[in-house]
Design a protein around this motif. Structure first.
Motif, PDB file in Angstrom:
ATOM      1  N   ASN A 172     -14.009   8.208  22.438  1.00 48.93           N
ATOM      2  CA  ASN A 172     -13.745   8.148  21.001  1.00 48.93           C
ATOM      3  C   ASN A 172     -12.590   7.189  20.717  1.00 48.93           C
ATOM      4  N   ASN A 173     -11.576   7.193  21.564  1.00 52.31           N
ATOM      5  CA  ASN A 173     -10.444   6.281  21.367  1.00 52.31           C
ATOM      6  C   ASN A 173     -10.893   4.821  21.427  1.00 52.31           C
ATOM      7  N   LYS A 184     -11.059  -0.429  14.357  1.00 52.44           N
ATOM      8  CA  LYS A 184      -9.837  -1.052  13.842  1.00 52.44           C
ATOM      9  C   LYS A 184      -9.922  -2.572  13.964  1.00 52.44           C
ATOM     10  N   GLU A 185     -10.350  -3.071  15.117  1.00 49.32           N
ATOM     11  CA  GLU A 185     -10.431  -4.516  15.330  1.00 49.32           C
ATOM     12  C   GLU A 185     -11.439  -5.163  14.392  1.00 49.32           C
ATOM     13  N   ILE A 186     -12.589  -4.535  14.216  1.00 50.45           N
ATOM     14  CA  ILE A 186     -13.616  -5.080  13.314  1.00 50.45           C
ATOM     15  C   ILE A 186     -13.105  -5.089  11.881  1.00 50.45           C
ATOM     16  N   THR A 187     -12.436  -4.015  11.473  1.00 53.22           N
ATOM     17  CA  THR A 187     -11.917  -3.911  10.106  1.00 53.22           C
ATOM     18  C   THR A 187     -10.844  -4.959   9.851  1.00 53.22           C
ATOM     19  N   ALA A 233     -12.504  -8.312   9.499  1.00 51.35           N
ATOM     20  CA  ALA A 233     -13.240  -8.443   8.234  1.00 51.35           C
ATOM     21  C   ALA A 233     -12.292  -8.602   7.052  1.00 51.35           C
ATOM     22  N   LEU A 234     -11.189  -7.876   7.066  1.00 55.73           N
ATOM     23  CA  LEU A 234     -10.276  -7.923   5.923  1.00 55.73           C
ATOM     24  C   LEU A 234      -9.323  -9.105   5.953  1.00 55.73           C
ATOM     25  N   SER A 235      -9.178  -9.738   7.104  1.00 51.47           N
ATOM     26  CA  SER A 235      -8.240 -10.853   7.194  1.00 51.47           C
ATOM     27  C   SER A 235      -8.695 -12.059   6.385  1.00 51.47           C
ATOM     28  N   MET A 250     -15.040   1.514   7.257  1.00 48.21           N
ATOM     29  CA  MET A 250     -14.631   1.954   8.587  1.00 48.21           C
ATOM     30  C   MET A 250     -15.508   3.107   9.081  1.00 48.21           C
ATOM     31  N   GLN A 251     -15.834   4.036   8.195  1.00 45.83           N
ATOM     32  CA  GLN A 251     -16.669   5.171   8.586  1.00 45.83           C
ATOM     33  C   GLN A 251     -18.061   4.704   8.990  1.00 45.83           C
TER      34      GLN A 251
END
Length: 55
Positions: free
Chosen positions: A6-7, A14-17, A20-22, A40-41
């Motif tokens: 899960n970690n 986190k990395e994908i988000t 994408a947001l950058s 994220m979900q």
């Protein structure tokens, strides 16, 4: 094949988000926060699905 924890999935989300947001100009507000949380979900759910199928 090794089990994806899960970690590991959370780190991937986190990395994908961040990636994408950058490239966006979203401001910090409640509506955008809810959109990011939903994004994220959805990523988490899909990665978890892939990890489960890989077992």
């Amino acid at each position: 094949m090794s089990r994806i924890t899960n970690n590991t999935i959370v780190e991937m989300v986190k990395e994908i988000t961040v990636a994408a947001l950058s490239s966006t100009t979203r401001t910090a507000n409640e509506a955008n926060g809810k959109d990011v949380a939903a994004f994220m979900q959805a990523i988490y759910d899909k990665l978890n699905e892939f990890a489960s199928k890989d077992q």
